[in-house]
Design a protein around this motif. Structure first.
Motif, PDB file in Angstrom:
ATOM      1  N   ALA A  53       0.849  -1.196   0.000  1.00 43.75           N
ATOM      2  CA  ALA A  53       0.000   0.000   0.000  1.00 43.75           C
ATOM      3  C   ALA A  53       0.877   1.236   0.000  1.00 43.75           C
ATOM      4  O   ALA A  53       2.035   1.195   0.398  1.00 43.75           O
ATOM      5  CB  ALA A  53      -0.888  -0.013   1.238  1.00 43.75           C
ATOM      6  N   GLY A  54       0.318   2.338  -0.426  1.00 40.53           N
ATOM      7  CA  GLY A  54       1.047   3.601  -0.374  1.00 40.53           C
ATOM      8  C   GLY A  54       1.312   3.998   1.069  1.00 40.53           C
ATOM      9  O   GLY A  54       0.674   3.502   1.992  1.00 40.53           O
ATOM     10  N   PHE A  64       5.320  13.466   2.255  1.00 40.41           N
ATOM     11  CA  PHE A  64       4.990  13.051   0.895  1.00 40.41           C
ATOM     12  C   PHE A  64       4.377  11.675   0.932  1.00 40.41           C
ATOM     13  O   PHE A  64       4.551  10.923   1.893  1.00 40.41           O
ATOM     14  CB  PHE A  64       6.201  13.106  -0.049  1.00 40.41           C
ATOM     15  CG  PHE A  64       7.308  12.137   0.231  1.00 40.41           C
ATOM     16  CD1 PHE A  64       7.390  10.930  -0.447  1.00 40.41           C
ATOM     17  CD2 PHE A  64       8.301  12.440   1.140  1.00 40.41           C
ATOM     18  CE1 PHE A  64       8.424  10.042  -0.222  1.00 40.41           C
ATOM     19  CE2 PHE A  64       9.348  11.562   1.373  1.00 40.41           C
ATOM     20  CZ  PHE A  64       9.409  10.360   0.695  1.00 40.41           C
ATOM     21  N   VAL A  65       3.604  11.366  -0.096  1.00 40.49           N
ATOM     22  CA  VAL A  65       2.944  10.076  -0.225  1.00 40.49           C
ATOM     23  C   VAL A  65       3.581   9.355  -1.413  1.00 40.49           C
ATOM     24  O   VAL A  65       3.745   9.935  -2.484  1.00 40.49           O
ATOM     25  CB  VAL A  65       1.427  10.245  -0.456  1.00 40.49           C
ATOM     26  CG1 VAL A  65       0.759   8.902  -0.696  1.00 40.49           C
ATOM     27  CG2 VAL A  65       0.800  10.982   0.715  1.00 40.49           C
ATOM     28  N   CYS A  66       3.950   8.107  -1.168  1.00 40.59           N
ATOM     29  CA  CYS A  66       4.570   7.331  -2.242  1.00 40.59           C
ATOM     30  C   CYS A  66       4.041   5.905  -2.230  1.00 40.59           C
ATOM     31  O   CYS A  66       3.409   5.475  -1.276  1.00 40.59           O
ATOM     32  CB  CYS A  66       6.091   7.332  -2.109  1.00 40.59           C
ATOM     33  SG  CYS A  66       6.711   6.459  -0.662  1.00 40.59           S
ATOM     34  N   ILE A  67       4.318   5.222  -3.312  1.00 39.63           N
ATOM     35  CA  ILE A  67       3.965   3.814  -3.422  1.00 39.63           C
ATOM     36  C   ILE A  67       5.150   3.083  -4.065  1.00 39.63           C
ATOM     37  O   ILE A  67       5.781   3.601  -4.982  1.00 39.63           O
ATOM     38  CB  ILE A  67       2.662   3.590  -4.228  1.00 39.63           C
ATOM     39  CG1 ILE A  67       2.253   2.135  -4.172  1.00 39.63           C
ATOM     40  CG2 ILE A  67       2.787   4.122  -5.635  1.00 39.63           C
ATOM     41  CD1 ILE A  67       0.835   1.875  -4.632  1.00 39.63           C
ATOM     42  N   VAL A  68       5.440   1.905  -3.533  1.00 39.32           N
ATOM     43  CA  VAL A  68       6.525   1.076  -4.048  1.00 39.32           C
ATOM     44  C   VAL A  68       5.913   0.040  -4.990  1.00 39.32           C
ATOM     45  O   VAL A  68       4.981  -0.669  -4.611  1.00 39.32           O
ATOM     46  CB  VAL A  68       7.269   0.361  -2.905  1.00 39.32           C
ATOM     47  CG1 VAL A  68       8.348  -0.568  -3.447  1.00 39.32           C
ATOM     48  CG2 VAL A  68       7.854   1.370  -1.932  1.00 39.32           C
ATOM     49  N   ILE A  77       6.458   8.851  -6.272  1.00 42.20           N
ATOM     50  CA  ILE A  77       6.023   9.907  -5.374  1.00 42.20           C
ATOM     51  C   ILE A  77       4.753  10.497  -5.977  1.00 42.20           C
ATOM     52  O   ILE A  77       4.780  11.064  -7.063  1.00 42.20           O
ATOM     53  CB  ILE A  77       7.109  10.984  -5.190  1.00 42.20           C
ATOM     54  CG1 ILE A  77       8.368  10.352  -4.600  1.00 42.20           C
ATOM     55  CG2 ILE A  77       6.583  12.109  -4.295  1.00 42.20           C
ATOM     56  CD1 ILE A  77       9.536  11.304  -4.487  1.00 42.20           C
ATOM     57  N   ARG A  78       3.654  10.338  -5.261  1.00 41.23           N
ATOM     58  CA  ARG A  78       2.346  10.726  -5.792  1.00 41.23           C
ATOM     59  C   ARG A  78       1.847  12.074  -5.294  1.00 41.23           C
ATOM     60  O   ARG A  78       1.044  12.719  -5.946  1.00 41.23           O
ATOM     61  CB  ARG A  78       1.305   9.648  -5.432  1.00 41.23           C
ATOM     62  CG  ARG A  78       1.643   8.227  -5.866  1.00 41.23           C
ATOM     63  CD  ARG A  78       1.657   8.053  -7.356  1.00 41.23           C
ATOM     64  NE  ARG A  78       0.552   8.659  -8.042  1.00 41.23           N
ATOM     65  CZ  ARG A  78      -0.588   8.053  -8.359  1.00 41.23           C
ATOM     66  NH1 ARG A  78      -0.774   6.803  -8.068  1.00 41.23           N
ATOM     67  NH2 ARG A  78      -1.551   8.710  -8.994  1.00 41.23           N
TER      68      ARG A  78
END
Length: 83
Positions: A53-54, A64-68, A77-78
């Motif tokens: 999950a992000g 910052f919000v990210c997802i792998v 980086i969203r």
């Protein structure tokens, strides 16, 4: 391919005019997230499980919000929020 991070959909869209010093902190922390992801998802492109999950990551001045995405060997980086 080696692990990397990138803004999604674009740097201009995600950073939204945040100060350069803050963006430098975000990018420094993104480098750390990439190193951790590369160590945790050793199989990278061959990864067969569900993508994680992000997550929201704090940096000085905001977060910052990210997802792998292991199969892409990329941290996206969203959203960047400067407080």
């Amino acid at each position: 391919m080696s692990w990397r991070w990138e803004y999604d959909p674009s740097e201009e869209h995600v950073t939204g005019g945040a100060p350069p010093a803050f963006i430098a902190e975000v990018e420094k922390k993104a480098d750390e997230v990439v190193r951790a992801a590369a160590a945790f998802y050793v199989e990278g492109k061959a990864f067969q499980g569900a993508s994680p999950a992000g997550e929201s990551i704090d940096v000085p001045g905001g977060f910052f919000v990210c997802i792998v995405i292991p199969r892409h060997e990329c941290v996206y980086i969203r959203q960047v929020t400067y407080i």
